[in-house]
Structures are given as C-alpha cells and as structure tokens.
Design an enzyme around this catalytic site. Sequence first.
Site, short mmCIF file in Angstrom:
data_model
loop_
_atom_site.label_atom_id
_atom_site.label_comp_id
_atom_site.label_asym_id
_atom_site.label_seq_id
_atom_site.Cartn_x
_atom_site.Cartn_y
_atom_site.Cartn_z
N GLY A 235 0.81 -1.21 0.00
CA GLY A 235 0.00 0.00 0.00
C GLY A 235 0.84 1.25 0.00
N ASP A 236 1.71 1.41 1.00
CA ASP A 236 2.59 2.57 1.08
C ASP A 236 4.04 2.14 1.27
OD1 ASP A 236 2.32 1.62 3.63
OD2 ASP A 236 2.08 3.57 4.59
N GLU A 237 4.37 0.98 0.71
CA GLU A 237 5.73 0.45 0.81
C GLU A 237 6.37 0.39 -0.57
OE1 GLU A 237 6.60 -2.92 3.44
OE2 GLU A 237 4.46 -2.95 3.88
#
Length: 328
Positions: A235-237
């Site tokens: 997701g936000d990696e």
Amino acid sequence: MLPRDTLDVLCPLHLQIAPDGMVRHLGPTLIKLQEGAVAQGRPFTDVFEVFRPRRVHDLAGLLDLAGRKLQLRLHSGQGMTLRGLVIPDGTGGAILNLSFGIGVVDAVRHHGLTSTDFAVTDLAIDMLYLVEAKSAAMEASRTLNRRLQGAMREAEHRAITDTLTGLQNRRAMDHTLQRLLRNEERFAVLHVDLDFFKQVNDTRGHAAGDQVLQAVARVMLDLTRKDDIVARVGGDEFIILLVGLVDRPRLSVLAERLISRIEQPISIDGADCSISASIGISVHLPDVAGAQAGNQLLEQSDQALYLAKRSGRAQHAFYEPWELRNAP
C-alpha cells in the site's frame, strides 16, 4: 488487315507500323504508356528500341524477327521494358503486339491501368486480382500481427507495472532481484515505508492518498538513476534496488534526500498533505563470504526499516545485526 477498332479491342497494347517505318497507329493502352509523347507519324525507332534477340534499326530488320519473342524498351514512359511479337500486316508494314511480362504490377500502379486496358482474354488481369488479393491478405496479416504484438507488450507491461504509480510492481522487483543475484552484482536494497500515510487516507480520503502515492513515486524516480529499480510492493511500501551502489556514505546521502523531498508538503485540492518516510537499507556484496539470498536481503532491509521506525521515524538505518539485537 483488321480494322483499327477491332485491333484496339483485341490488342489494346499494340503498334501499327507503315511500310515506310513510320508509326501508323497505337492501341489505347500504349497511348497511356506514352504519357503524352507524340508517336504517330514518327519512325518506330523513335518510339522503342528492340534489344533482344538483337538490335533492330529498320523495318526490314524488325520483320526478319517476325514470329519471335522480342524484348524492347520504350523511349518514353520511364523507359519501360516490354515483351513483343511482330507480324507482317500484308501491306508491307507490320503489327507489333506487346505485353508487360513480369512488369505488369509496376505498370498498373504507375499508369493507373484497369481491366479495360487489357484484352479480355489476357490472363494478366487475373494475375493482378491474385496479386492484389495476396497483398491485401498480407497487409491484413501484418496489421493483425502488429495489434497482437502491441497487445502482448501491453499485457506484459501491465503484468510488471503498478497501475496507480507507474512504478514496477512486486513481481518485476522479484524478477530483477533474482537476476542481480544470479549475475553476482553488487547492489543495495532500500525499503521505504511512508510515515503518517494512514492519516491522509483517514482524513482526506483514498483519492487524496492515491495522489500522495503518485507524488512520492515521482520523487523516487527523480532522485534515482535510469538503471535503478523503483517498485511499489504494498500500500505505502516501496523497494528501490540500486545497482552497483554499495557505498554507505552515498547511500546515506540518497536516503536523506529521499526523506527530505518526501517530507515536503503535497498540495491536493488547495490543501497540503504532509507525510514522511522511514528507510531500511541492506547491501549485497557477492565477493564477501556469506552473501545473502534474495529473501534474506529483503528481510534484512525490513529489519533495518523497523529499527528506523523505532528510532523515531523520518530516518534511515542500515541492517546491522548487533544493533537490531540491542534495539529497544
């Protein structure tokens, strides 16, 4: 001798030569090939040159070749080469019937000829239909192949691309990681995780969160090199593979630049969104004993990321086993 109108129908590509060697009449198709050049009333040697089976300089020499296949070249019409057969006309002159031979396709295209320019019994027009049909089929096949190849490239691109950010996805990153390991390349793995991103989604909505991710992707591409691999793996990696870059001071500078740029407010719909990033770094040195496998490198960068988070976020950390063991 047959009337001219009859000859024009039966042999549209013919030439009548008078006993004095002057051109008496041209068939309608031959007139087209002349492209406006005046032939009637001129010596036939001004209209064409016979070069096989031998050169001809006068009507007597031409009649000596009666019944034999001739090859001749027109002086006009871009010097087109034709096949011919000459026969006496019974009045001291000659009739020369012509054909295009294998040059029929070029002749049709260049002069805009149609079926009316050929004798109805001429098989050339049937051949033209076959040639055109084959050309159309080949062009359709080429078009289909181009579309299939384009669709395959698009499918392959989608299979390795994160649709939101345009970065590579986890599959592409894993493939590159294994290739670098097989080739015993020296490289670094940067595991980037966004800080406070969940707050953006919770307060501004997922559409705003998507715009933040796209802005972060642009920053990463801007600060990395052409041959580096930047991938969104969650997701936000994000994972960044830096090929050939294993110098820790340089890696630290890059990590700090990434964090500094990502921390700059991102304007969305007139309001700023503020996030940060934590980065964990592991290094692959194949010439050092105990070089890691791919999953080990990713796990090590993840552990270093955990250390950066525990140290207050908006920081970077290298994988150091002894530091991780003593981490609070």
